[in-house]
Enzyme design. Structure first.
Site, mmCIF file in Angstrom:
data_model
loop_
_atom_site.group_PDB
_atom_site.id
_atom_site.type_symbol
_atom_site.label_atom_id
_atom_site.label_comp_id
_atom_site.label_asym_id
_atom_site.label_seq_id
_atom_site.Cartn_x
_atom_site.Cartn_y
_atom_site.Cartn_z
ATOM 1 N N THR A 118 -2.087 -22.908 6.087
ATOM 2 C CA THR A 118 -0.825 -22.522 6.745
ATOM 3 C C THR A 118 -0.803 -20.996 6.830
ATOM 4 O OG1 THR A 118 0.335 -22.568 4.599
ATOM 5 C CG2 THR A 118 0.413 -24.573 5.941
ATOM 6 N N ASP A 131 7.939 5.454 -0.387
ATOM 7 C CA ASP A 131 8.466 6.642 0.295
ATOM 8 C C ASP A 131 7.850 6.866 1.670
ATOM 9 O OD1 ASP A 131 5.909 7.388 -0.375
ATOM 10 O OD2 ASP A 131 6.456 9.321 -1.278
ATOM 11 N N SER A 182 4.898 7.328 2.501
ATOM 12 C CA SER A 182 3.794 8.296 2.532
ATOM 13 C C SER A 182 2.559 7.718 3.205
ATOM 14 C CB SER A 182 3.460 8.768 1.113
ATOM 15 O OG SER A 182 3.175 7.672 0.260
ATOM 16 N N VAL A 205 1.326 3.710 -4.082
ATOM 17 C CA VAL A 205 0.840 5.086 -4.050
ATOM 18 C C VAL A 205 2.026 6.012 -3.742
ATOM 19 C CG1 VAL A 205 -0.824 6.696 -3.049
ATOM 20 C CG2 VAL A 205 -1.371 4.261 -3.187
ATOM 21 N N HIS A 237 0.822 -1.205 0.000
ATOM 22 C CA HIS A 237 0.000 0.000 0.000
ATOM 23 C C HIS A 237 0.859 1.259 0.000
ATOM 24 C CE1 HIS A 237 -4.280 -1.389 0.766
ATOM 25 N NE2 HIS A 237 -3.581 -2.508 0.619
ATOM 26 N N ASP A 238 2.072 1.178 0.484
ATOM 27 C CA ASP A 238 2.974 2.323 0.412
ATOM 28 C C ASP A 238 3.512 2.492 -1.002
ATOM 29 O OD1 ASP A 238 4.598 4.494 1.225
ATOM 30 O OD2 ASP A 238 6.308 3.150 1.473
#
Length: 328
Positions: free
Chosen positions: A250, A78, A80, A74, A70-71
């Site tokens: 698992t 960095d 954000s 988008v 998710h960093d």
């Protein structure tokens, strides 16, 4: 995408890969020895923090890996997504279920004590995700560091840049391609779901509520016994916070079971199941399901590409003192 030469070797059950992508990162700025002089124990401190947190909570590795996705998707890798405040990425509903922030903050506090103003939050997120995979039994990947922290974080940038669980294959290919990731990377990185979980709402479109207020299966691609179990765990009217393990066999081990589940028509999300039903990806799913070594080799290379998306280095960005806020 143009690639620099890739070095790969396998030893003692561990994969080591070095891959530098000219289109997404400066190979002169991101290096394997970036902190060797300024903070030689940086990676060890991050690893120890992740290990301790994972010992107390086995869901941590999955959360840290999802945080990296998710960093990086988008604004690039960095950090954000860590910034707090109204209108930031973190405030968007698509990100409110993210976890692992406290682990990143703990690692940052430790690093600020021993190496103040040196190690970026962006590098911590990337290293923590790398370590999370290893701690969960996955391959060891050596990744370059030197990322800097971004100053921009907007909720409006989230939805157009992350995969929705109802995406078609064409929609996923288009998004991954925009990040410099190939079809092979898409199938490989989907393997992150081997240690992930999802809220009931993420797969509710595969069921329909009948006149009696109960769910019934409308997606006939799902194994019936598996569908029954999902309806038991996520009945109509279930608490929105209820989660289901994507790989129930698992759930805390990073392995190739996820792909074996797909072959058995037990892919939890529509975006999982389509990997088997689409002719463009089925063979790779079958290959990974049959051979974990092949999956791990592919994972090591695709993970490096993921962790290099849109990185900031050199004079770009900053090194935050606190990961949740930009420097004054």
């Amino acid at each position: 995408m143009e690639k620099r030469p890739t070095a790969f070797f396998y030893t003692h059950g561990v994969f080591f890969v070095w891959l530098c992508l000219a289109a997404s990162a400066s190979c002169d700025e991101l290096t394997l020895s970036f902190y060797s002089a300024s903070c030689p124990s940086a990676e060890l401190m991050v690893r120890n923090t992740v290990s301790s947190a994972s010992d107390m909570d086995p869901t941590i590795p999955g959360k840290l890996l999802r945080l990296l996705f998710h960093d990086c998707f988008v604004e690039g890798c960095d950090a954000s997504v860590l910034l707090q405040g109204t209108g930031t990425e973190r405030s968007d509903p698509a990100n409110t279920s993210l976890g692992g922030f406290s682990v990143i903050d703990s690692a940052k506090r430790l690093l600020e004590i021993f190496c103040p103003g040196t190690v970026s939050c962006a590098d911590i997120v990337a290293l923590a995700a790398r370590d999370a995979v290893e701690i969960a039994g996955g391959p060891v990947v050596q990744i370059p560091t030197g990322r800097r922290d971004g100053k921009v974080s907007a909720a409006s940038n989230v939805r157009p840049n992350i995969v929705d669980t109802s995406f078609t294959m064409d929609e996923m290919i288009k998004l991954f391609s925009s990040k410099g990731l190939s079809l092979d990377d898409l199938v490989t990185l989907s393997g992150a779901h081997t240690i992930g979980s999802a809220h009931c709402g993420a797969f509710s479109d595969r069921f329909q509520q009948d006149s009696k207020g109960k769910h019934k299966l409308i997606d006939t691609t799902l194994d019936n016994a598996y569908a029954e179990e999902l309806m038991r765990q996520c009945p109509a009217g279930a608490n929105p916070s209820t989660t289901v393990k994507i790989d129930p066999n698992t759930s805390f081990a990073f392995d190739n079971q996820y792909y074996q589940n797909l072959l058995a028509h037990r892919g939890l999300l529509q975006s999982d199941s389509v990997l088997l039903s689409d002719d463009r990806t089925r063979k790779q799913v079958e290959s990974f399901a049959q051979d974990q070594v092949i999956f791990f080799e592919s994972w090591a290379q695709s993970f490096l590409k993921l962790a290099s998306i849109g990185v900031k280095n050199g004079e770009e960005g900053e090194i935050r003192a606190t990961c949740s806020t930009t420097n004054a």
